[in-house]
Design an enzyme around this catalytic site. Structure first.
Site, PDB file in Angstrom:
ATOM      1  N   SER A 129       0.872  -1.263   0.090  1.00  0.00           N
ATOM      2  CA  SER A 129       0.601   0.146   0.023  1.00  0.00           C
ATOM      3  C   SER A 129       1.273   1.150   0.553  1.00  0.00           C
ATOM      4  CB  SER A 129      -1.252   0.087   0.758  1.00  0.00           C
ATOM      5  OG  SER A 129      -1.580   1.246   1.487  1.00  0.00           O
ATOM      6  N   TYR A 142      -3.012   0.490  10.368  1.00  0.00           N
ATOM      7  CA  TYR A 142      -2.637  -0.561   9.320  1.00  0.00           C
ATOM      8  C   TYR A 142      -1.315   0.225   8.006  1.00  0.00           C
ATOM      9  CZ  TYR A 142      -4.088  -0.753   4.050  1.00  0.00           C
ATOM     10  OH  TYR A 142      -4.163  -1.544   2.783  1.00  0.00           O
TER      11      TYR A 142
HETATM   12  N1  LIG Z   1      -9.003  -0.703  -0.865  1.00  0.00           N
HETATM   13  C1  LIG Z   1      -8.334  -0.096  -1.590  1.00  0.00           C
HETATM   14  O1  LIG Z   1      -8.593   0.888  -1.297  1.00  0.00           O
HETATM   15  C2  LIG Z   1      -6.329  -1.094  -0.777  1.00  0.00           C
HETATM   16  C3  LIG Z   1      -5.999   0.471  -0.544  1.00  0.00           C
HETATM   17  C4  LIG Z   1      -4.207  -0.603  -0.897  1.00  0.00           C
HETATM   18  C5  LIG Z   1      -3.871  -1.546  -0.231  1.00  0.00           C
HETATM   19  N2  LIG Z   1      -5.162  -2.285  -0.029  1.00  0.00           N
HETATM   20  C6  LIG Z   1      -4.494  -3.457  -0.246  1.00  0.00           C
HETATM   21  O2  LIG Z   1      -4.938  -4.616  -0.938  1.00  0.00           O
HETATM   22  C7  LIG Z   1      -5.210  -6.181  -0.162  1.00  0.00           C
HETATM   23  C8  LIG Z   1      -6.260  -6.911  -0.574  1.00  0.00           C
HETATM   24  O3  LIG Z   1      -7.439  -5.890  -0.396  1.00  0.00           O
HETATM   25  P1  LIG Z   1      -8.921  -4.967  -0.657  1.00  0.00           P
HETATM   26  O4  LIG Z   1      -8.759  -4.345  -1.442  1.00  0.00           O
HETATM   27  O5  LIG Z   1      -9.648  -6.280  -2.023  1.00  0.00           O
HETATM   28  O6  LIG Z   1     -10.113  -5.604   0.212  1.00  0.00           O
HETATM   29  P2  LIG Z   1     -11.848  -6.229   0.087  1.00  0.00           P
HETATM   30  O7  LIG Z   1     -12.428  -5.918  -0.742  1.00  0.00           O
HETATM   31  O8  LIG Z   1     -11.801  -6.033   2.296  1.00  0.00           O
HETATM   32  O9  LIG Z   1     -11.089  -7.859   0.565  1.00  0.00           O
HETATM   33  C9  LIG Z   1      -9.902  -8.218   1.816  1.00  0.00           C
HETATM   34  C10 LIG Z   1      -9.468  -9.726   1.246  1.00  0.00           C
HETATM   35  O10 LIG Z   1      -8.776  -9.748   2.463  1.00  0.00           O
HETATM   36  C11 LIG Z   1      -9.583 -11.495   3.246  1.00  0.00           C
HETATM   37  N3  LIG Z   1      -8.280 -11.498   4.720  1.00  0.00           N
HETATM   38  C12 LIG Z   1      -9.092 -11.027   5.491  1.00  0.00           C
HETATM   39  N4  LIG Z   1      -8.314 -11.224   6.886  1.00  0.00           N
HETATM   40  C13 LIG Z   1      -7.823 -12.328   5.882  1.00  0.00           C
HETATM   41  C14 LIG Z   1      -7.623 -13.822   6.704  1.00  0.00           C
HETATM   42  N5  LIG Z   1      -6.996 -13.557   7.981  1.00  0.00           N
HETATM   43  N6  LIG Z   1      -6.921 -14.778   6.476  1.00  0.00           N
HETATM   44  C15 LIG Z   1      -7.557 -14.824   4.384  1.00  0.00           C
HETATM   45  N7  LIG Z   1      -8.001 -14.113   3.897  1.00  0.00           N
HETATM   46  C16 LIG Z   1      -8.384 -12.962   4.629  1.00  0.00           C
HETATM   47  C17 LIG Z   1     -10.734 -11.077   2.828  1.00  0.00           C
HETATM   48  O11 LIG Z   1     -11.729 -12.663   2.866  1.00  0.00           O
HETATM   49  P3  LIG Z   1     -12.687 -12.983   3.958  1.00  0.00           P
HETATM   50  O12 LIG Z   1     -13.901 -12.188   2.861  1.00  0.00           O
HETATM   51  O13 LIG Z   1     -12.712 -13.523   4.682  1.00  0.00           O
HETATM   52  O14 LIG Z   1     -12.681 -11.828   5.081  1.00  0.00           O
HETATM   53  C18 LIG Z   1     -11.050 -10.670   1.394  1.00  0.00           C
HETATM   54  O15 LIG Z   1     -10.985 -11.800   0.633  1.00  0.00           O
HETATM   55  C19 LIG Z   1      -5.024  -6.008   0.857  1.00  0.00           C
HETATM   56  O16 LIG Z   1      -4.029  -6.241   1.286  1.00  0.00           O
HETATM   57  C20 LIG Z   1      -5.358  -4.152   1.369  1.00  0.00           C
HETATM   58  O17 LIG Z   1      -4.530  -3.991   2.469  1.00  0.00           O
HETATM   59  C21 LIG Z   1      -6.427  -2.262  -0.799  1.00  0.00           C
END
Ligand SMILES: NC(=O)c1ccc[n+]([C@@H]2O[C@H](COP(=O)([O-])OP(=O)(O)OC[C@H]3O[C@@H](n4cnc5c(N)ncnc54)[C@H](OP(=O)(O)O)[C@@H]3O)[C@@H](O)[C@H]2O)c1
Length: 238
Positions: A129, A142
Site C-alpha cells: 500500500s 494499518y
Molecule cells: N482497497 C484499497 O483501497 C487498498 C489500498 C491499498 C492496499 N490494499 C490492500 O489490497 C489487499 C486486498 O484488499 P481489498 O481492497 O481487495 O480488500 P477487501 O475487498 O476488503 O478484501 C480483503 C480480502 O482479504 C481477505 N482476508 C482478510 N483477512 C484474512 C485472513 N486472516 N486470512 C485470509 N484472508 C483474509 C478477505 O476475506 P474475507 O472475505 O473472509 O473477509 C478478503 O478476501 C489488502 O492487502 C489491502 O490491504 C487495498
C-alpha cells in the site's frame, strides 16, 4: 516469468483485488489457480482449486503448503484495514491488523519458500500500500502493518535471491473494493491494480507504483517529516 502455464496461489481470493487477480490469471492462461479464502465456500470462480486458508492460522498455512506443492507464484493479497489509531486504539485490534497484514504474508512466505525453490524459484507478489510510506489519523495500525509488509518484501527478496525467487511489492492509494467503500475519493479499479501486479511478475520489476498517489508519496520520502506531512495533507485537502 510467464503467467501462461504457471501454477499460482492467491490469498483472499473470494472478493476485491484477490478475485480480480484470479480473473486475470485465468485470462493470461495460468495452468492452475489455487484460490484461497477463509471460507472456501465463498469462492465462486470456476476452473480454480478452492483452498480454505486463514493466513493468520499457522496450521492452515502449513496445510496449504503441503496441499499445493506445485505452486510457482504466491500472491499475498489478503489484508484488513480496521481504522485503528496506535495510541488510543484497541490493542487487540492493532495486533490483529499486524497479524493479518504482516505475520500472515510472513507465514505464507516461510511456508512456500521451499515450494517455490523446488519449482524453479518462481515469484512472490505482496500487495502492500502507499500507506507503507505515510500515515494519517486513524490509519496508524494499518500504516504500521503495511510499513512492516514493505520491509518484509525487501528482506525476503534478498533472502530468496539465491534460490531465484522474484519478489514484487505493489503499492497504491485507494482501490475500488469493499475496503475503501467508506472513503469518498478517487480510486483505481481492481482490474488496473491486478494487471499492473501481473505485468511486474512477467517483466521482472521489483516494485509497482500502481497510481499517481503511490508515486507522489514515494517521491516525498527524502523530505523531513514536517515538510513531508505538510505536502501530504495539502494534497489530501486536509
Ligand atoms: N482497497 C484499497 O483501497 C487498498 C489500498 C491499498 C492496499 N490494499 C490492500 O489490497 C489487499 C486486498 O484488499 P481489498 O481492497 O481487495 O480488500 P477487501 O475487498 O476488503 O478484501 C480483503 C480480502 O482479504 C481477505 N482476508 C482478510 N483477512 C484474512 C485472513 N486472516 N486470512 C485470509 N484472508 C483474509 C478477505 O476475506 P474475507 O472475505 O473472509 O473477509 C478478503 O478476501 C489488502 O492487502 C489491502 O490491504 C487495498
Amino acid at each position: 516469468m510467464n503467467i501462461e502455464g504457471a501454477v499460482v496461489l492467491v490469498t483472499g481470493a473470494n472478493r476485491g483485488i484477490g478475485a480480480e487477480f484470479v480473473d486475470q490469471l485465468k485470462k493470461r492462461g495460468a495452468a492452475k489457480i489455487y484460490a484461497a479464502a477463509r471460507d472456501a465456500g465463498a469462492i465462486t470462480a470456476e476452473g480454480v482449486v478452492p483452498l480454505e486458508l486463514d493466513i493468520t492460522n499457522a496450521g492452515q498455512v502449513e496445510a496449504a503448503a503441503a496441499a499445493a506443492g506445485d505452486v510457482q507464484v504466491l500472491i499475498n493479497n489478503a489484508g484488513i484495514s480496521t481504522g485503528t489509531a496506535l495510541v488510543a486504539g484497541d490493542e487487540a485490534t492493532i495486533r490483529r491488523e499486524m497479524d493479518t497484514n504482516f505475520y500472515g504474508p510472513l507465514l505464507m512466505t516461510r511456508a512456500f519458500a521451499p515450494v517455490l525453490g523446488a519449482n524453479g524459484g518462481g515469484a512472490i507478489l505482496n500487495v502492500v500500500s502507499a500507506l507503507s510510506w505515510f500515515t494519517a489519523p486513524g490509519a496508524g495500525a494499518y500504516a504500521a502493518s503495511k510499513a512492516a509488509a514493505w520491509a518484509l518484501t525487501d528482506s525476503t527478496r534478498l533472502e530468496l535471491a539465491a534460490q531465484g525467487t522474484h519478489v514484487v511489492g505493489v503499492h497504491m492509494g485507494l482501490v475500488d473494493t469493499d475496503m475503501a467503500r467508506a472513503v469518498d475519493a478517487p480510486k483505481i479499479a481492481s482490474s488496473a491494480l491486478a494487471s499492473a501486479g501481473l505485468d511486474a511478475i512477467e517483466s521482472g520489476a521489483q516494485e509497482v507504483l500502481a497510481d499517481d498517489w503511490a508515486k507522489f508519496v514515494k517521491s516525498g520520502l527524502s523530505l523531513d517529516p514536517k515538510a513531508r506531512y505538510e505536502q501530504i495533507f495539502a494534497a489530501l485537502g486536509a
